[in-house]
Design an enzyme around this catalytic site. Structure first.
Site, PDB file in Angstrom:
ATOM      1  N   HIS A  92      18.899  -0.084  75.048  1.00 59.92           N
ATOM      2  CA  HIS A  92      18.338   0.241  73.736  1.00 59.92           C
ATOM      3  C   HIS A  92      18.467  -0.918  72.744  1.00 59.92           C
ATOM      4  CE1 HIS A  92      22.476   1.447  72.715  1.00 59.92           C
ATOM      5  NE2 HIS A  92      22.125   1.306  71.450  1.00 59.92           N
ATOM      6  N   GLU A 120      32.336  -1.699  66.997  1.00 62.12           N
ATOM      7  CA  GLU A 120      32.051  -0.301  66.649  1.00 62.12           C
ATOM      8  C   GLU A 120      33.273   0.304  65.999  1.00 62.12           C
ATOM      9  OE1 GLU A 120      29.777   2.043  69.646  1.00 62.12           O
ATOM     10  OE2 GLU A 120      30.712   0.549  70.933  1.00 62.12           O
ATOM     11  N   HIS A 164      24.146  -4.794  76.985  1.00 60.79           N
ATOM     12  CA  HIS A 164      23.716  -5.191  75.647  1.00 60.79           C
ATOM     13  C   HIS A 164      24.048  -6.652  75.310  1.00 60.79           C
ATOM     14  CE1 HIS A 164      23.098  -0.996  75.435  1.00 60.79           C
ATOM     15  NE2 HIS A 164      24.287  -0.626  75.030  1.00 60.79           N
ATOM     16  N   LYS A 193      15.838  -2.742  69.238  1.00 65.26           N
ATOM     17  CA  LYS A 193      16.269  -2.891  67.833  1.00 65.26           C
ATOM     18  C   LYS A 193      15.382  -3.930  67.144  1.00 65.26           C
ATOM     19  CE  LYS A 193      21.118  -1.664  68.580  1.00 65.26           C
ATOM     20  NZ  LYS A 193      21.456  -0.518  67.758  1.00 65.26           N
TER      21      LYS A 193
END
Ligand code: BG6
EC number: 1.1.1.49
Length: 502
Positions: free
Chosen positions: A188, A226, A250, A192
């Site tokens: 994903h 995070e 990622h 972005k």
């Protein structure tokens, strides 16, 4: 339907979407909100239909109600509009299905026949929002159930496997049913907005084109931090760890987009061929430098934004003896002409003080320096690419400090492109919106090809094997900190520091 299609109809193809795992976390948190936004922005064709598939026994009405509720939770109130919600939920159907047994799959083909499209046949898009262990069975059952044709495509989520070998098994099972040209592997991060902008920034701006190499760049830094911990995903995360969960996909994709050579065009394979070259050029870690160039960490109890949070081993359902890493920092390199001698410093962790994803390109200093010796370490440009939050790009430049008494003192300041203030009327779409739309349009350039997955695993597997041989537990770091002290030492030993202007 008009016999004569408007041009925009071509960019809104009719799709039958079969969503496996329709009541799971990913569907509820990400996929329905993304589809809702596409619908609200009139990017879904009027005839597009969604069939939710899950084991639970529920009616179509209850399913639509559940989706409407999830939109209330995950879509901003200012973006929720009742008509759009009703229009979207009216597209939904539901089928209870045991994914592992072939018998029920005929019902999917029957649903497709029953949903009449004035436009005739349309592609089936199969979205597997389920564990990868089910991918093979589902694909085979779709085939034997007569659900597929030459336009059908499948979307799969990471993690594709646990290592190189298991990823090959999963890819083989999918590949028995779907050709590579119709497999969409989601990372994903590739959806972005700012990650996409990396391609525009690098390949549309001659300014960067000429500077983007070891002659002008001293090092590259990527931070993906995070604030959250494991969020109830113990079963998955404790087996995976941060390297498999975040770096294998990622962070390596970000490295590829930063480091790759210009593709011949924007075709999926032109881009992916260049990315694969980078994955192949990633250097393995030598045993003698492993301890200096890689830091594994695991969080202990700490405080984030004034709130106490438990350590990893104290989380609900924790395996108290776990050695799984929740943080990794590493210094790696890409062995080719463009990047020889340029370290790539990567770090990613859970329970950090901020949610922050950012790439910093550090340019080299001038060959000859003429300003105040005290300011020497200021004197280099940085390009800061902020993926989240506050998406934007800043180029840090040096100017003269203003004032009559300052002489030629230098001052650092950003040339700033903050997307939300530069384009205030534009909503920054979630990655899944773009990715779903690209699958509908049949464009693969934002999806990961099989060889990318495999090269990435290959590199990670060698690191994991080296860790295993070394047998050292992860270093502890308090929740709310930027990771183990050793991760700071890793970069300071090279006379550098992590970029800190958060
Ligand atoms: C997922 C990981 O792929 O990415 C999660 O499995 C992680 O552990 C998430 O939290 C982070 O995504 P984002 O878009 O919030 O940075």
């Amino acid at each position: 339907m008009n016999a004569c299609k408007r041009p925009e109809e071509e960019s809104r193809p009719v799709i039958d979407l079969a969503l496996f795992g329709a009541l799971g976390d990913l569907s509820l948190r990400k996929l329905y909100p993304a589809l809702y936004h596409l619908d609200r922005e009139e990017l879904l064709h009027d005839d597009t239909r969604v069939l939710g598939l899950a084991r639970q026994d529920t009616s179509v009405d209850a399913f639509r109600q559940r989706v409407a509720e999830t939109l209330q939770t995950y879509v901003k109130a200012s973006e929720l509009d009742r008509d759009a919600v009703n229009r979207f939920t009216a597209r939904l159907d539901y089928l209870q299905l045991d994914f592992a047994t072939p018998e029920g799959y005929r019902a999917i083909a029957e649903w497709r026949t029953a949903v009449r499209h004035d436009t005739g046949g349309c592609p089936l898009m199969v979205y597997l929002a389920v564990p990868a262990s089910l991918y093979g069975d589902i694909c085979r059952n779709l085939k034997t159930g007569g659900c597929l044709d030459d336009l059908s495509r499948v979307v799969v989520e990471k993690p594709i496997g646990y290592d190189f070998e298991s990823s090959c098994e999963i890819n083989d099972a999918i590949g028995e049913v779907f050709p590579e040209s119709r497999i969409y592997r989601i990372d994903h991060y590739l959806g972005k907005e700012t990650v996409q902008n990396l391609i525009a920034l690098r390949f549309a701006n001659p300014l960067f084109g000429t500077q983007w190499n070891q002659n002008h760049i001293s090092h590259v830094e990527i931070t993906v931090a995070e604030r959250v911990g494991i969020e109830g995903r113990w079963g998955y995360f404790d087996r995976a760890g941060q390297l498999r969960d975040m770096v294998q996909n990622h962070l390596l994709q970000l490295v590829c987009l930063i480091a790759m050579d210009p593709p011949a065009n924007l075709d999926a394979d032109a881009i992916r061929d260049e990315k694969v070259k980078i994955l192949k050029a990633l250097q393995p870690f030598s045993d003698s430098r492993l301890n200096r160039d890689v830091v594994r960490g695991q969080y202990i109890a700490g405080t984030i934004k004034g709130k106490s949070v438990p350590g990893y081993l104290e989380e609900d359902g924790a395996n108290r003896d776990s050695d799984t890493e929740t943080f990794v920092a590493m210094k790696t390199s890409v062995a080719n002409w463009r990047w020889a001698g340029v370290p790539f410093y990567l770090r990613t962790g859970k329970r950090m003080p901020e949610k922050l994803s950012q790439i910093v390109i550090h340019f080299r200093q001038q060959p000859h320096y003429i300003f105040d010796p005290d300011q020497r370490n200021l004197a280099a440009n940085k390009l800061i690419i902020r993926l989240q939050p506050d998406e934007g790009i800043a180029l840090e430049v040096l100017t003269k400090d203003s004032g009559l008494d300052r002489g030629m003192r230098l001052r650092r300041g950003p040339l700033h492109l903050d997307f939300s203030s530069a384009f205030p009327q534009e909503r920054i779409p979630d990655a899944y919106e773009r990715l779903l739309l690209e699958v509908m349009k049949g464009r693969q350039y934002l999806f990961v090809r099989r060889d990318e997955v495999e090269h990435a695993w290959h590199w990670c597997d060698s690191l994991i094997a080296a860790w295993r041989d070394m047998g050292e537990p992860p270093r502890r770091y308090p929740a709310g900190s930027w990771g183990p002290v050793a991760s700071i030492a890793m970069i300071t030993q090279d006379g550098r520091s992590w970029y800190e202007d958060y």
